[in-house]
Each structure stands twice: as structure tokens, then as C-alpha cells.
Design a protein around this motif. Structure first.
Motif, PDB file in Angstrom:
ATOM      1  N   ALA A 510      -7.486 -88.433  40.879  1.00  0.00           N
ATOM      2  CA  ALA A 510      -6.492 -88.079  41.895  1.00  0.00           C
ATOM      3  C   ALA A 510      -5.081 -88.459  41.446  1.00  0.00           C
ATOM      4  CB  ALA A 510      -6.835 -88.772  43.216  1.00  0.00           C
ATOM      5  N   ILE A 511      -4.956 -89.585  40.770  1.00  0.00           N
ATOM      6  CA  ILE A 511      -3.645 -89.991  40.244  1.00  0.00           C
ATOM      7  C   ILE A 511      -3.131 -88.952  39.253  1.00  0.00           C
ATOM      8  CG2 ILE A 511      -2.484 -91.689  38.775  1.00  0.00           C
ATOM      9  CD1 ILE A 511      -4.336 -93.813  40.056  1.00  0.00           C
ATOM     10  N   GLY A 512      -4.009 -88.496  38.356  1.00  0.00           N
ATOM     11  CA  GLY A 512      -3.597 -87.485  37.381  1.00  0.00           C
ATOM     12  C   GLY A 512      -3.138 -86.197  38.044  1.00  0.00           C
ATOM     13  N   LEU A 513      -3.879 -85.759  39.072  1.00  0.00           N
ATOM     14  CA  LEU A 513      -3.496 -84.537  39.786  1.00  0.00           C
ATOM     15  C   LEU A 513      -2.191 -84.731  40.553  1.00  0.00           C
ATOM     16  CD1 LEU A 513      -3.974 -81.679  40.859  1.00  0.00           C
ATOM     17  CD2 LEU A 513      -5.487 -82.674  42.607  1.00  0.00           C
ATOM     18  N   ALA A 514      -2.061 -85.859  41.248  1.00  0.00           N
ATOM     19  CA  ALA A 514      -0.844 -86.115  42.030  1.00  0.00           C
ATOM     20  C   ALA A 514       0.381 -86.171  41.129  1.00  0.00           C
ATOM     21  CB  ALA A 514      -0.989 -87.417  42.809  1.00  0.00           C
ATOM     22  N   SER A 515       0.228 -86.809  39.968  1.00  0.00           N
ATOM     23  CA  SER A 515       1.354 -86.908  39.042  1.00  0.00           C
ATOM     24  C   SER A 515       1.767 -85.539  38.527  1.00  0.00           C
ATOM     25  CB  SER A 515       0.974 -87.825  37.874  1.00  0.00           C
ATOM     26  OG  SER A 515       2.036 -87.928  36.956  1.00  0.00           O
ATOM     27  N   ARG A 516       0.793 -84.708  38.158  1.00  0.00           N
ATOM     28  CA  ARG A 516       1.109 -83.353  37.689  1.00  0.00           C
ATOM     29  C   ARG A 516       1.794 -82.557  38.793  1.00  0.00           C
ATOM     30  NH1 ARG A 516       2.868 -80.645  33.894  1.00  0.00           N
ATOM     31  NH2 ARG A 516       1.282 -81.420  32.431  1.00  0.00           N
ATOM     32  N   MET A 517       1.298 -82.674  40.028  1.00  0.00           N
ATOM     33  CA  MET A 517       1.877 -81.924  41.132  1.00  0.00           C
ATOM     34  C   MET A 517       3.321 -82.367  41.385  1.00  0.00           C
ATOM     35  SD  MET A 517       0.997 -79.575  43.453  1.00  0.00           S
ATOM     36  CE  MET A 517       2.592 -78.888  43.021  1.00  0.00           C
ATOM     37  N   GLN A 518       3.565 -83.668  41.381  1.00  0.00           N
ATOM     38  CA  GLN A 518       4.907 -84.176  41.631  1.00  0.00           C
ATOM     39  C   GLN A 518       5.856 -83.800  40.496  1.00  0.00           C
ATOM     40  OE1 GLN A 518       6.145 -85.687  44.352  1.00  0.00           O
ATOM     41  NE2 GLN A 518       8.170 -85.924  43.435  1.00  0.00           N
ATOM     42  N   THR A 519       5.390 -83.925  39.268  1.00  0.00           N
ATOM     43  CA  THR A 519       6.230 -83.576  38.112  1.00  0.00           C
ATOM     44  C   THR A 519       6.632 -82.108  38.158  1.00  0.00           C
ATOM     45  OG1 THR A 519       5.207 -85.273  36.731  1.00  0.00           O
ATOM     46  CG2 THR A 519       6.307 -83.455  35.592  1.00  0.00           C
ATOM     47  N   ASP A 520       5.673 -81.238  38.444  1.00  0.00           N
ATOM     48  CA  ASP A 520       5.964 -79.804  38.488  1.00  0.00           C
ATOM     49  C   ASP A 520       6.895 -79.460  39.639  1.00  0.00           C
ATOM     50  OD1 ASP A 520       4.290 -79.624  36.337  1.00  0.00           O
ATOM     51  OD2 ASP A 520       2.665 -78.589  37.374  1.00  0.00           O
ATOM     52  N   LEU A 521       6.702 -80.105  40.787  1.00  0.00           N
ATOM     53  CA  LEU A 521       7.600 -79.867  41.918  1.00  0.00           C
ATOM     54  C   LEU A 521       9.029 -80.235  41.534  1.00  0.00           C
ATOM     55  CD1 LEU A 521       8.083 -79.285  45.001  1.00  0.00           C
ATOM     56  CD2 LEU A 521       7.790 -81.754  45.333  1.00  0.00           C
ATOM     57  N   GLU A 522       9.206 -81.373  40.894  1.00  0.00           N
ATOM     58  CA  GLU A 522      10.547 -81.797  40.506  1.00  0.00           C
ATOM     59  C   GLU A 522      11.151 -80.851  39.477  1.00  0.00           C
ATOM     60  OE1 GLU A 522      10.684 -85.947  39.374  1.00  0.00           O
ATOM     61  OE2 GLU A 522       9.162 -86.448  40.867  1.00  0.00           O
ATOM     62  N   THR A 523      10.362 -80.405  38.513  1.00  0.00           N
ATOM     63  CA  THR A 523      10.879 -79.511  37.472  1.00  0.00           C
ATOM     64  C   THR A 523      11.358 -78.195  38.066  1.00  0.00           C
ATOM     65  OG1 THR A 523       9.408 -80.492  35.819  1.00  0.00           O
ATOM     66  CG2 THR A 523      10.312 -78.310  35.336  1.00  0.00           C
ATOM     67  N   VAL A 524      10.512 -77.577  38.892  1.00  0.00           N
ATOM     68  CA  VAL A 524      10.862 -76.277  39.482  1.00  0.00           C
ATOM     69  C   VAL A 524      11.965 -76.441  40.523  1.00  0.00           C
ATOM     70  CG1 VAL A 524       9.976 -74.361  40.857  1.00  0.00           C
ATOM     71  CG2 VAL A 524       8.581 -75.314  39.011  1.00  0.00           C
ATOM     72  N   GLY A 525      11.870 -77.485  41.353  1.00  0.00           N
ATOM     73  CA  GLY A 525      12.869 -77.691  42.398  1.00  0.00           C
ATOM     74  C   GLY A 525      14.243 -77.995  41.838  1.00  0.00           C
ATOM     75  N   MET A 526      14.313 -78.831  40.811  1.00  0.00           N
ATOM     76  CA  MET A 526      15.603 -79.155  40.187  1.00  0.00           C
ATOM     77  C   MET A 526      16.247 -77.901  39.602  1.00  0.00           C
ATOM     78  SD  MET A 526      16.406 -82.507  40.278  1.00  0.00           S
ATOM     79  CE  MET A 526      17.295 -82.901  38.765  1.00  0.00           C
ATOM     80  N   ASP A 527      15.463 -77.085  38.907  1.00  0.00           N
ATOM     81  CA  ASP A 527      15.984 -75.851  38.315  1.00  0.00           C
ATOM     82  C   ASP A 527      16.494 -74.908  39.399  1.00  0.00           C
ATOM     83  OD1 ASP A 527      16.108 -73.748  36.031  1.00  0.00           O
ATOM     84  OD2 ASP A 527      14.807 -72.807  37.541  1.00  0.00           O
ATOM     85  N   PHE A 528      15.769 -74.808  40.493  1.00  0.00           N
ATOM     86  CA  PHE A 528      16.124 -73.920  41.602  1.00  0.00           C
ATOM     87  C   PHE A 528      17.475 -74.316  42.202  1.00  0.00           C
ATOM     88  CE2 PHE A 528      15.312 -73.056  46.304  1.00  0.00           C
ATOM     89  CZ  PHE A 528      15.640 -71.716  46.227  1.00  0.00           C
ATOM     90  N   VAL A 529      17.639 -75.589  42.533  1.00  0.00           N
ATOM     91  CA  VAL A 529      18.870 -76.038  43.169  1.00  0.00           C
ATOM     92  C   VAL A 529      20.041 -75.969  42.190  1.00  0.00           C
ATOM     93  CG1 VAL A 529      20.004 -77.975  44.329  1.00  0.00           C
ATOM     94  CG2 VAL A 529      17.591 -77.475  44.785  1.00  0.00           C
ATOM     95  N   LYS A 530      19.795 -76.318  40.937  1.00  0.00           N
ATOM     96  CA  LYS A 530      20.859 -76.246  39.930  1.00  0.00           C
ATOM     97  C   LYS A 530      21.362 -74.811  39.776  1.00  0.00           C
ATOM     98  CE  LYS A 530      21.764 -77.099  35.027  1.00  0.00           C
ATOM     99  NZ  LYS A 530      21.171 -77.522  33.722  1.00  0.00           N
ATOM    100  N   HIS A 531      20.443 -73.840  39.763  1.00  0.00           N
ATOM    101  CA  HIS A 531      20.823 -72.434  39.616  1.00  0.00           C
ATOM    102  C   HIS A 531      21.760 -72.006  40.742  1.00  0.00           C
ATOM    103  CE1 HIS A 531      20.346 -68.110  38.824  1.00  0.00           C
ATOM    104  NE2 HIS A 531      20.166 -67.975  40.130  1.00  0.00           N
ATOM    105  N   PHE A 532      21.434 -72.369  41.985  1.00  0.00           N
ATOM    106  CA  PHE A 532      22.262 -71.902  43.092  1.00  0.00           C
ATOM    107  C   PHE A 532      23.507 -72.751  43.291  1.00  0.00           C
ATOM    108  CE2 PHE A 532      18.518 -69.382  44.036  1.00  0.00           C
ATOM    109  CZ  PHE A 532      19.119 -68.168  44.340  1.00  0.00           C
ATOM    110  N   LYS A 533      23.539 -73.924  42.752  1.00  0.00           N
ATOM    111  CA  LYS A 533      24.809 -74.663  42.708  1.00  0.00           C
ATOM    112  C   LYS A 533      25.806 -73.898  41.836  1.00  0.00           C
ATOM    113  CE  LYS A 533      26.765 -79.203  41.566  1.00  0.00           C
ATOM    114  NZ  LYS A 533      27.781 -78.792  40.596  1.00  0.00           N
ATOM    115  N   GLU A 534      25.314 -73.396  40.714  1.00  0.00           N
ATOM    116  CA  GLU A 534      26.168 -72.632  39.819  1.00  0.00           C
ATOM    117  C   GLU A 534      26.516 -71.269  40.422  1.00  0.00           C
ATOM    118  OE1 GLU A 534      23.761 -72.525  36.341  1.00  0.00           O
ATOM    119  OE2 GLU A 534      24.176 -74.604  35.776  1.00  0.00           O
ATOM    120  N   GLU A 535      25.561 -70.637  41.090  1.00  0.00           N
ATOM    121  CA  GLU A 535      25.796 -69.314  41.681  1.00  0.00           C
ATOM    122  C   GLU A 535      26.812 -69.378  42.815  1.00  0.00           C
ATOM    123  OE1 GLU A 535      24.249 -65.999  41.287  1.00  0.00           O
ATOM    124  OE2 GLU A 535      24.079 -66.872  39.283  1.00  0.00           O
ATOM    125  N   THR A 536      26.715 -70.397  43.652  1.00  0.00           N
ATOM    126  CA  THR A 536      27.579 -70.461  44.838  1.00  0.00           C
ATOM    127  C   THR A 536      28.852 -71.254  44.601  1.00  0.00           C
ATOM    128  OG1 THR A 536      26.482 -72.470  45.653  1.00  0.00           O
ATOM    129  CG2 THR A 536      25.542 -70.341  46.319  1.00  0.00           C
TER     130      THR A 536
END
Length: 964
Positions: A510-536
Motif C-alpha cells: 500500500a505504501i508503494g501504491l500511495a507513493s506512486r499515486m502521490q508522485t504522479d498527482l504532483e507531477t501532472v498537477g504541477m505541470d497543469f498549473v504552471k502551463h496556465f500561469k504562463e498562458e494567463t
């Protein structure tokens, strides 16, 4: 392979009614039992012999020192002294009985702390003028049913609360009848004072359903759909007398909940959610020119292409037409602008939709099979914990990745650690179509048998007995078990200290799965917000939606992307929808208004709304709750705040746990100092203690610090823009920061395994009382923070709301919470007083009469018998008796209020305790005499019976079933 007989009985006073098969009869008291009269001093009846026995002389013989381990206590049914174990309530109330050995203790005499109250009981403390007009924002029929009420003329938010606080069921959904009634009662208004209602339910439209009241009443009659709950067709739910009603889409309501109150005039709102409104719902309202519904499409001029909004998928119109079901909002971006203190413009910029992959009529609307960031994260929550709404646990589990545990066996050098899931769960971008590098989701690690359903071999011993029923109960590798000390302070070598708990195999997975899920959320979420900071080009960020409860992601977004300001409301989840609806009702149409109308419009909120918007308990409310549980409480009235804070600080610094109940309740899932459990952040052992014994939850879960904002930068890495905001970067416990390495050993109880901490910064302006308390702790200890967790001790219950909730939760902690502070009242659990029960000789030679134990109320009994039928040699049988007493302070409706009795003796005693008999009379009912017996000695059997009667009375008292 068993036959079971269930006996239900209801006890009112001393009358018992049994419902059982005619061929099966049972008596609680033996038919041969005889009663006889004795003089007022205590007697033991021994093998049909009567002998005078002094209460004080007997106590040392009965309980010389209460053992600390519950498995050392004898049962009443034991055939011989060598095999007996005494019983008690919990390991934590044993120290209450140590004072029985102190012959010099004064008799415990409680004084009544209550004085006459001249307060006007006719007017609630939150009452407003009777001419006040209200705008209500409502989230209803979904989970987290919530209401927010504001003054239509001034825009001031007057009241906000979630239904869970009333029902005591976390994330409670359904209608709002009880909430509306409570709101109007608190404000001393009527339904006629409501001039406008704005609402949302992202599962289906509201107004078309509520337009057919006759059908709603029909559903109520059958108990189906929304009619399975009281209040469905009630005026407080339908608000039929209010003509101005409007529905708004889900993500737009989230956006308004943040944009309307953030402390800056322009910025970007990012909404990342599990699921929002359906495309067809929004599109149909546009096409039909439905003026009772507003969405992003409405704001964009009703154009088919969204008038500048970027949609993903870009061909959403065609895909929605060809979908088996529909497409729902997943992630959205808005920009906003506030002008002249009157006008708020919110503009949709981007919206990604996620397809409904399974029928929305199935479990949880098919949520766990959707492809939004929130839904995929929630699937991990379901896979690990069996609960779609336990995402905070996933976030707390993820940092354990990489931690190494040494074996408890010193002869082995074995080490344990988790393995990260190799394949990414989330990768790609949210703002592109799939064929252009858009989001790709791999759920292969969350298919098959969920972790919550796994039963692995390492959970059993060599004989096949389950020894690890808690899958996720483990300590860190540096855990040091507490020493077991005797009452006199010497080491108790008869007990072996508990070893650190190592993670099970399923916990490591469960630790391995939770870590992968959190890492991926941060990677995709950071990219998403950074993109629209630049766009707007926006430099201020607001976050809303369920994903904004992920404080780890929030912390990275606020520190690493260069935003000057980041704002997360205290309620980014769906309890914030009501605030967004209320804000739209106040300001949503102001942008189109003329200058002539400006004078009649409410001004925009010029500062963030206080999170303390719930009920305001009165002094009389607190007094009533204390009186309700008076036999179990010691109460001291301390009106001097400094003195009161001094007592709290002394308790915390000595290792005690304190519950705080102060003022109005918080809206949102975080306890922010008004309904909190506090402890010393310097004491690492409190992490397991509070998790296991106070909160009764998994031991791996971290705790948050409430830190003085002016001191926070010395203890946490807050980012480059923190100083500009006076370090008040996380007033609502929304952001996780790293504890500075030099400070981690000083505050181990609030430093997670990876060095992080979910921080609450406290200012004197926002919360003066809480700030003064923490300042007092800082002055004594040199540490400018306290450990803070939500005040709730019963499983699956939300934060306490009323004084009675607080008292019940305090008592249910069974002494693990040392002190409850409610307003001016400092409350401790009263030690069970056996001297009062038995009667005691005072210093003047007079005898205090013995007390008569009394049940707290009517009691229901239910007894189950299981009889083996495996053959001639199988004579095994078991019986279990549970009781239900709705009037006792610790009664818990969540589990039906059933309490399991130790044995038949305990059930018999509960039946006898009607307030008319003392221990002497009780003993006579359990003892018979014969004419030929002599009267010169006490038998071991009678001594043993007396011991067990006393211990069971103490246990019933501890659990608030009886008092004396």
C-alpha cells in the motif's frame, strides 16, 4: 455448525420483559436466590454465614494494587482462585483506582459550579434584526450537504455549517431541512426572511425534481430515493415560498468559493475535482435558455464553442452525443477580476471533461471508474482503505516510501521496505488531447483484489491464529516502546514492553501504491498549473475542488511556481460549494448591473471569511451538557483566561492530552482551534498514543502543528514569498511544508517520516484566543506550536459540534483525554469512588451512608447463545449479552448504541441497580443461607464474589451505564 437463540429484553425500572420461544426460559437471577436483612455496615455472606466486614479494612484485601494489564484480571465464573482474572473497563482507567490504597484521602465531594444565569434565553447569541433578508447558498442531495447564509443587503456571511455536524455521519448528504431550520433558529429568523436561494447538486438538477412536490411526498411514503429521509418534502428543504431560486454548475461554484474571498483582486482559480457537472446538463440549459441555471457555458455568451474556453477533449460536443452515458467536469481554470469593491468578474478559461465509463446509477455514481485526477486518486483510496473518501490517508501513507525497518529479532539482520509501483498511474498533460500528449491513465496497479480485502500469511501465527487484524498499524524504525511503571514508580519487570510494530506485507504494498499515486498527482498537477500561469500571466493562485485538500501538492504549488500569493479556502471540497453558491447569489450578477444599481448592491468581501461560522453555544448550553453527565465529571469554573491557559499548558507540557471546545464551530474538514485535541509536539510517543487510543485509527498517520505565524519561518521552509504575507501562509492547515532539519528532533510528534508537516499558521487577528494559548505554551517550552488534531474520538464521526457532542466524545476517550476545556469550564473525568459506594467512616467518627447505584435510563438487553452441534464430544457453547441505553452519555447511535457486557453477572447487576439498593443488599441477593451454617468466617468464594461485584459496578460506571 451452531444453533443460535437470541433473547431480546427491555428493562424499565426493575421490570424485565423477555421475548423468547415458549420452550426456552431464562432467569437473570438464580431461582434459589434468597434475600435477607443486615445492619447498615457492610457484611459479607460466606457459605451461608454472616460476618461483619469493615469497608476500609476490606479494600486492601480486595484490590491491593490494580494490575495494569487487563488480561491479569479474574472472571467471576472461574472455578478456582488460581485460574481467575479480574475484569475492568480499559487499560487507561486503572490508575483511577490507585487512590483506594490511600487511607488519608478526603471524601470526594463535588461542588455545583453552576450559578443562576440572567442571560436572555429568548434571543439566540447570533440573532440579527427581524428585517434581515437572507441569501442562501446550498449544496444538497449529494455528499457533504452544506448551507451558507449571508445578509443580502450587506453581504456579510452570518452562518454556515455542514449537515454532518448535526447527523454525526461524516460527509452526510441528502436534504437541507435540518440545516435550514438550525440556521434560522440561530439567526432568530423565519423562512419569510429568505429572499434568494442558489444551489448545486452535481449528480442531477434540483428544481425540476422539486417542482413536483406530490411525487416527492409519494417517494416519502415509500421511503425511496430522497424520501428515505425525514424533511424531503418539508418547507425548510423546498423553500417553496422563495421565488428567486437558481442553480449553478459545480466547478463554477468551486471557483466562486475561492475568488470571492481571496485577499487579492486578480488571479487564477484552478479547480481539480473528482467529478463535476455533466456536459449535457450545461448544454441543455443553454439551448433551452433556462434562466434558472447558470454554468460556464452561460457566462460565455451561450456559444457552442464556449467563446474562448479551451475544452478537452476538443470535440466534446460530438463525444457527449455518442457516449453511452455522459461526460463530467474534471479540471477547470478561471481568471477573475474585482473592481470598485462591487463587481466580481469570473471568466472560464479551460475545462477538461472525463467520461462516465460505467452507469452513474451504480455504486457511487461510477465515480471510481472515472478519469479525473480526483477520481483516480480516490480509486487508490478505495483500493487501499475500502473508502473512496479516505484520500487524506493515502497522502499520509505516501511519505513512508523509502523508510527502512529493522527486524525486532536481534538475531536476524532482516530489513523491511516498500517497493514503488514501477508503471506510472498518471502521465502526460491535462491541457492536450490524448493523441497530442494528453493524460494517460494506467489503473493496472489498482485492479484485482483490493488491498483492503487481502488477508496475507504474515497476519497469522504458526498455529493459524490471526495476530495482525490491523493491516496498516505500524511504527517508524526509531520507535521506542514506553516503559511500564508500577503505581509507585518502580519498574514492573512482570510486563514485557510492547515492541515496535512492523508493517505487514499488504501495508508495504500500500505504501508503494500511495507513493506512486502521490508522485504522479504532483507531477501532472504541477505541470497543469504552471502551463496556465504562463498562458494567463496571473501571479496570484486560488485552489478549489477536492484535490485542493492535498496539502502536499498545495505546498509545492505555492512555493515552486513563483506565485506571489496562494489562497486555499478552509473548505476546498464540496462543503465549499454552498459558500460559492452564496457568493454567486450576492455578486454573480453585479457585473451586468448599472451604475444606478451600485448603491443597493452588497459590497464584495474585502477579506477572507472567517472559518468559524457554525453554531454559537451559549453558557446555558454548556451547563446543560455538563449537568447531563455530572456523575462522571469534575468541573472547575475559571473565568480568568490566563489562568485557564496556564492549566492547559501545564497539562500539555506534562504529556497530557487536552480537548478544546471554544466559540463557533469551523466550516470544513480541519479543526482550527475551536474544536481541537491538543498535545505537546515535543513528545514523539504521543503519535502512537493519540492515534491508537484517543482517535482509534491507524498508527502511521501524522499530526499537524498549529504554529504562531510570526515564528513559523524559524521552524519551517515557507518559500520566498512568505515574508511578504507575514509568514501566514497556511491559516487553514492547507499547505504542507518541510520542517527545518535543525528543528526536527525538537518537534518529532508533528514531523512526518519524510520531515514534512501539514502546517496551520495562527495570527492574533484571525484567532486571538488560540494565539494567546499557543503563546503561553511557547513561553513555557520555547516551542511556538502545539500538536492539533480534530476533536472526535468515535469512529466515523465528524468534528464535535454541540457541547453534548464534546462531553460524549471526551467521556468516550476513556481517560486518554485528560482535560476538556469548554468556555470557562475546565473539566476532568471524575475518578470512580468506591468509598462513596460502600460508605466510609469520616474523621469525626460519623459514617457516610453507602450509595445506591442507579441506571442512567431504560435499557434494552439482547443475548445471543451459540451452541455447537459437531457431535457427542462437542459441548461447547457461548453466550454474549449486549445492552442499549439511549440515555447514557456515552450512547453512540452510529453502532446502535450497543455495549457488550462482560458476563451474566454484569447483566444481573445492571438489572438490580435501580437506585434503591446498595452493595449490602446486592450481596444478599447473590448469597443464600442454611440453618446449620456457622457465622464466624468469610469464605474465599464470597470474598471473590464481592471483588467481582465491585469491579463490575466500576466498569458499568466507567461506561456511564450507572452512577452513584
Amino acid at each position: 455448525s451452531t444453533s443460535t437463540v437470541v433473547i431480546d429484553c427491555h428493562l424499565l425500572s426493575s421490570t424485565m420483559v423477555y421475548s423468547s420461544p415458549p420452550s426456552f426460559t431464562t432467569l437473570l437471577l438464580p431461582a434459589s436466590m434468597m434475600a435477607f436483612s443486615i445492619i447498615p455496615s457492610l457484611f459479607f455472606v460466606e457459605a451461608f454465614t454472616t460476618t461483619t466486614f469493615s469497608p476500609r479494612d476490606s479494600l486492601h484485601a480486595i484490590i491491593p494494587r490494580v494490575p495494569r494489564r487487563h488480561d491479569d484480571l479474574p472472571h467471576a465464573s472461574s472455578p478456582s482462585p488460581s485460574s481467575r482474572t479480574l475484569l475492568h473497563s480499559t487499560p487507561f482507567d486503572l490508575d483511577m483506582y490507585d487512590n483506594l490504597n490511600d487511607d488519608d484521602d478526603d471524601l470526594d465531594v463535588s461542588t455545583n459550579p453552576f450559578q443562576p444565569n440572567d442571560t436572555n434565553l429568548d434571543e439566540p447569541p447570533l440573532a440579527v434584526p427581524s428585517t434581515t433578508q437572507l441569501i442562501l447558498g446550498i449544496n444538497k442531495y449529494s455528499h457533504d450537504t452544506t448551507l451558507c447564509a449571508a445578509n443580502a443587503q450587506t453581504g456579510e456571511v452570518l452562518f454556515a455549517s455542514s449537515k454532518e455536524r448535526l447527523s454525526r455521519n461524516k460527509h452526510e448528504g441528502g436534504n437541507v431541512a435540518s440545516l435550514v431550520e438550525m440556521c434560522l433558529d440561530e439567526l432568530d429568523l423565519d423562512v419569510e426572511n429568505v429572499c434568494k436561494v442558489v444551489m448545486n447538486n452535481h449528480h442531477h438538477r434540483i428544481l425540476p425534481i422539486e417542482s413536483n412536490v406530490g411525487h416527492m411526498e409519494w417517494e416519502e411514503g415509500l421511503g425511496i430515493n430522497g424520501g428515505n429521509e425525514d424533511g424531503y418534502s418539508d418547507e425548510y428543504n423546498l423553500l417553496e415560498s422563495v421565488e428567486n431560486k437558481l442553480e449553478m454548475s459545480h466547478h463554477l461554484a468551486h471557483a466562486y468559493s475561492a475568488a470571492a474571498q481571496c485577499p487579492f483582486d486578480t488571479g487564477m482559480v484552478v479547480v481539480m475535482d473528482g467529478m463535476g457537472e455533466t456536459w449535457r446538463t450545461m448544454r441543455r440549459a443553454v439551448e433551452s435558455e433556462d434562466e434558472t441555471y447558470v454554468s460556464d457555458l452561460t457566462l460565455c455568451g451561450n456559444s457552442e464553442d464556449g467563446d474562448g474556453i479551451q475544452f478537452i477533449p476538443s470535440d466534446i460536443e460530438d463525444r457527449a452525443k455518442n457516449s453511452y452515458f455522459d461526460w463530467r467536469e474534471a479540471e477547470s481554470v478561471y481568471t477573475f477580476d474585482k473592481k470598485d469593491g462591487k463587481h466580481l468578474s469570473v471568466k472560464p478559461v479551460f475545462k477538461r471533461f472525463s467520461e462516465e465509463n460505467t452507469p452513474p446509477t451504480l455504486y457511487n455514481h461510477g465515480f471510481e471508474n472515472m478519469d479525473s485526477l480526483g477520481a483516480v486518486y480516490s480509486r487508490a483510496s478505495s483500493h487501499i482503505f475500502g473508502d473512496w473518501n479516505a484520500c487524506g490517508k493515502v497522502m499520509g501513507l505516501a511519505p513512508w516510501q523509502g523508510h527502512v525497518w529493522d527486524s525486532n529479532d536481534k538475531e536476524k539482520s532482516q530489513q523491511l521496505t516498500s517497493e514503488l509501483v514501477d508503471e506510472p498511474i498518471l502521465e502526460g498533460t491535462l491541457y492536450n488531447d490524448e493523441q497530442d500528449g494528453g493524460l494517460k491513465i494506467n489503473k493496472s496497479s489498482m485492479t484485482g483484489l483490493p488491498f483492503i480485502a487481502r488477508v496475507d500469511p504474515d497476519m497469522f501465527d504458526d498455529e493459524g491464529n490471526m495476530v495482525r487484524s490491523k493491516k496498516y498499524d505500524f511504527d517508524d524504525n526509531d520507535y521506542v516502546p514506553p516503559k511500564s511503571d508500577t503505581a509507585d514508580g518502580s519498574d514492573d519487570t512482570s510486563e514485557t514492553p510492547v515492541l515496535k510494530q512492523l508493517p505487514t506485507k499488504v501495508a508495504l504494498d500500500a505504501i508503494g501504491l500511495a507513493s506512486r499515486m502521490q508522485t504522479d498527482l504532483e507531477t501532472v498537477g504541477m505541470d497543469f498549473v504552471k502551463h496556465f500561469k504562463e498562458e494567463t500571466g496571473e501571479t496570484n493562485l486560488c485552489l478549489a475542488g477536492g484535490v485542493a485538500l492535498n496539502s502536499v501538492l498545495n505546498g509545492r504549488l505555492s512555493r515552486e511556481l513563483g506565485f506571489e500569493n496562494t489562497f486555499v479556502p478552509p473548505y476546498p471540497g464540496d462543503d465549499g460549494i454552498a459558500v460559492g453558491c452564496c457568493a454567486f447569489g450576492l455578486f454573480g450578477e453585479n457585473e451586468k448591473s448599472s451604475s444606478q444599481q451600485d448603491d443597493t448592491m452588497p459590497s464584495l468581501w474585502n477579506e477572507t471569511i472567517s472559518p468559524y461560522l457554525g453554531q454559537m453555544p451559549t453558557t446555558n448550553d454548556i451547563k446543560e451538557a455538563i449537568e447531563w453527565a455530572a456523575p462522571w465529571l469534575e468541573v472547575e469554573t475559571i473565568k480568568d483566561e490566563d489562568k485557564r491557559n496556564g492549566l492547559i499548558v501545564e497539562e500539555l507540557a506534562s504529556g497530557g492530552v487536552v480537548a478544546i471546545y471554544n466559540g463557533r464551530s469551523e466550516l470544513g474538514p480541519r479543526a482550527l482551534g475551536h474544536r481541537s485535541i491538543l498535545a505537546d509536539p515535543r513528545k514523539k510517543g504521543l503519535v502512537r498514543f493519540i492515534n491508537e487510543f484517543v482517535k482509534k485509527r491507524e498508527s502511521f498517520r501524522p499530526f499537524a502543528p498549529s504554529c504562531l505565524a510570526e515564528e513559523a519561518a524559524d521552524w519551517f521552509d515557507l518559500g520566498e514569498y512568505a515574508a511578504a504575507n507575514k509568514n501566514n501562509v497556511s491559516p487553514y492547515m492547507s499547505i504542507t511544508a518541510q520542517v527545518k532539519e535543525s528543528k526536527r528532533d525538537m518537534i518529532p510528534a508533528v514531523t512526518h517520516v519524510d520531515g514534512s508537516s501539514r502546517l496551520q499558521t495562527v495570527t492574533p487577528e484571525a484567532e486571538p484566543h488560540y494565539h494567546r494559548l499557543i503563546s503561553a505554551f511557547f513561553k513555557k517550552t520555547g516551542v511556538p506550536m502545539v500538536l492539533n488534531t480534530s476533536f472526535n474520538t468515535l469512529k466515523s464521526e465528524p468534528i464535535v459540534e454541540t457541547p453534548r457532542n464534546a462531553v460524549r466524545s471526551f467521556l468516550s476517550s476513556m481517560g486518554t483525554i485528560e482535560m476538556l476545556v469548554m468556555g470557562d469550564y475546565v473539566i476532568k473525568r471524575k475518578e470512580v469512588n468506591v468509598r462513596t459506594l460502600l460508605g466510609e467512616e469520616q474523621k469525626n467518627g460519623m459514617m457516610t451512608p453507602p450509595s445506591f447505584p442507579k441506571r442512567q435510563g431504560a435499557v434494552n438487553y439482547k443475548t445471543t447463545f451459540s451452541v455447537g452441534v459437531g457431535g457427542d464430544d462437542d459441548d461447547s457453547s457461548e453466550s454474549k449479552t449486549i445492552v442499549q441505553m439511549p440515555d447514557r452519555p456515552m450512547h453512540n447511535e452510529k453502532d446502535g448504541g450497543w455495549f457488550e457486557l462482560t458476563d451474566d453477572l454484569e447483566g444481573q447487576l445492571l438489572g438490580i441497580c435501580d437506585g434503591t439498593v446498595g452493595v449490602n443488599e446486592i450481596m444478599t441477593q447473590f448469597t443464600a443461607m442454611a440453618e446449620e451454617e456457622n457465622y464466624d468466617k468469610i469464605t474465599e468464594a464470597d470474598q471473590f464474589l464481592f471483588e467481582n461485584i465491585i469491579r463490575r459496578l466500576m466498569r458499568l460506571h466507567d461506561h456511564t451505564l450507572i452512577s452513584w
